[in-house]
Design an enzyme around this catalytic site. Structure first.
Site, mmCIF file in Angstrom:
data_model
loop_
_atom_site.group_PDB
_atom_site.id
_atom_site.type_symbol
_atom_site.label_atom_id
_atom_site.label_comp_id
_atom_site.label_asym_id
_atom_site.label_seq_id
_atom_site.Cartn_x
_atom_site.Cartn_y
_atom_site.Cartn_z
ATOM 1 N N TYR A 1 44.944 27.796 41.274
ATOM 2 C CA TYR A 1 43.739 28.929 41.793
ATOM 3 C C TYR A 1 42.874 28.129 42.561
ATOM 4 O O TYR A 1 42.005 27.337 42.202
ATOM 5 C CB TYR A 1 43.190 29.583 40.667
ATOM 6 C CG TYR A 1 44.029 30.425 39.699
ATOM 7 C CD1 TYR A 1 45.228 30.941 40.145
ATOM 8 C CD2 TYR A 1 43.590 30.615 38.699
ATOM 9 C CE1 TYR A 1 46.253 31.831 39.447
ATOM 10 C CE2 TYR A 1 44.361 31.898 37.880
ATOM 11 C CZ TYR A 1 45.845 32.018 38.327
ATOM 12 O OH TYR A 1 46.454 32.953 37.386
ATOM 13 N N HIS B 1 53.227 27.975 34.049
ATOM 14 C CA HIS B 1 52.738 28.650 34.940
ATOM 15 C C HIS B 1 53.967 28.927 36.121
ATOM 16 O O HIS B 1 54.468 27.787 36.895
ATOM 17 C CB HIS B 1 51.685 27.992 35.826
ATOM 18 C CG HIS B 1 50.957 29.143 36.822
ATOM 19 N ND1 HIS B 1 49.880 28.771 37.619
ATOM 20 C CD2 HIS B 1 50.899 30.240 36.815
ATOM 21 C CE1 HIS B 1 49.426 29.806 38.040
ATOM 22 N NE2 HIS B 1 50.195 30.804 37.789
#
Length: 333
Positions: free
Chosen positions: A56, A143
């Site tokens: 992010y 992830h």
């Protein structure tokens, strides 16, 4: 705010969680002050579950949420981060000035390198802790291992399991936008939870076929992310996004029909979108992204809003919701 436990881990999360991609500068810039105000608003609303990732905004989200939580009692909240993409200094390509290719409006100070090796998982966690400025995270998630499945199962997952056994983290799992591999994680490993984005919403209940029943059977928790399907269920209109691209006409029509039904029953599409996932016994929390204090307060108010039983009855009767989808009873999840 209600809390639930992530599987057998003992880790508690608030039913509404705060996803931090937005405060990193997803699509458009967010200042440090705006990011801090958003986290402060989440705390004031009773949100005690915060999810972040190196991906992010190439570390900006981790730095910002870590700084905002630094003066909060560490045992009063749950923090998850992710591993699988490590950050390396410098842009991915000479001349890249920002991270817009990955959707983030931040300078290209770093680039991502996929790494699902055992050593990579440990290094990723260590680097995340440095960016967060905290001594621990509660949950570590693999992830998006979509294209790295075998390495994720044979190297990354065992490394995460060892970190849990050593007490470095309290719970482990995986976060993805698909259900098939998440179901495999739940079925074939000892994960405490999985984060499933976009696959258990008012428009897409594909997680109900395999993932959610398997999680319930195995005692693992599911966190539902992407409950607005990247925008369509927040504001259905021509040009609205669904799964990060322009929504197909048929899905737009369906979203508008659900919105109209919600309004007939005195509620909103967004309130219904937040309420539906929590009705399934395997779902521990709904994770929403917000980029400002106003957006956080809006989501918290919607999450607390009772959704009339009559709405769910109409959606089932009109075929907008399948009869086997669990719905909240008594006006709330």
């Amino acid at each position: 705010m209600r809390t639930r436990t992530l599987g057998r881990s003992g880790v508690e999360v608030s039913a509404l969680g705060f996803g931090t991609a937005g405060i990193g500068g997803l699509y458009t810039p967010v200042t440090g002050d705006e990011a801090r105000a958003a986290v402060d608003a989440a705390w004031d609303a009773g949100i005690r579950y915060y999810d972040t990732a190196p991906h992010y905004a190439i570390g900006h989200a981790e730095r910002r949420v870590g700084a905002a939580l630094a003066d909060r009692p560490r045992d009063a909240y749950t923090l998850s981060t992710k591993a699988g993409r490590r950050l390396m200094a410098g842009p991915a390509r000479p001349g890249d000035r920002d991270d817009s290719a990955h959707g983030f409006a931040v300078p290209a100070t770093h680039h991502r390198v996929w790494d699902f090796t055992a050593d990579g998982i440990r290094r990723s966690l260590h680097e995340s802790l440095e960016r967060l400025g905290l001594d621990r995270v509660d949950v570590l998630l693999l992830h998006d291992p979509d294209d790295h499945g075998e390495q994720a199962f044979t190297e990354a997952y065992p490394a995460a399991e060892r970190l849990r056994a050593e007490g470095v983290v309290r719970a482990i799992g995986a976060g993805m936008n698909q259900t098939a591999m998440l179901t495999r994680f739940v079925r074939d490993t000892d994960v405490d939870m999985v984060l499933c984005a976009g696959r258990y919403t008012l428009l897409d209940q594909s997680a109900l076929t395999g993932l959610l029943p398997e999680a319930e059977r195995r005692g693992a928790a599911v966190v539902a992310g992407g409950v607005f399907n990247s925008g369509l269920l927040a504001d259905p209109r021509p040009g609205a996004t669904y799964d990060y691209t322009t929504a197909p006409p048929g899905l737009l029509e369906r979203a508008l029909a659900v919105k109209a039904a919600a309004e007939r029953h005195g509620t909103t599409l967004r309130a219904a979108a937040l309420a539906l996932p929590l009705a399934h016994p395997a779902v521990a929390a709904v994770l929403v992204g917000a980029r400002s204090a106003a957006e956080v307060r809006d989501c918290a108010a919607l999450a607390a809003e009772p959704v009339p039983d009559a709405l769910w009855q109409e959606l089932r009767a009109t075929g907008l919701l399948a009869p086997d989808v669990p719905v909240p009873e008594g006006g709330s999840a």
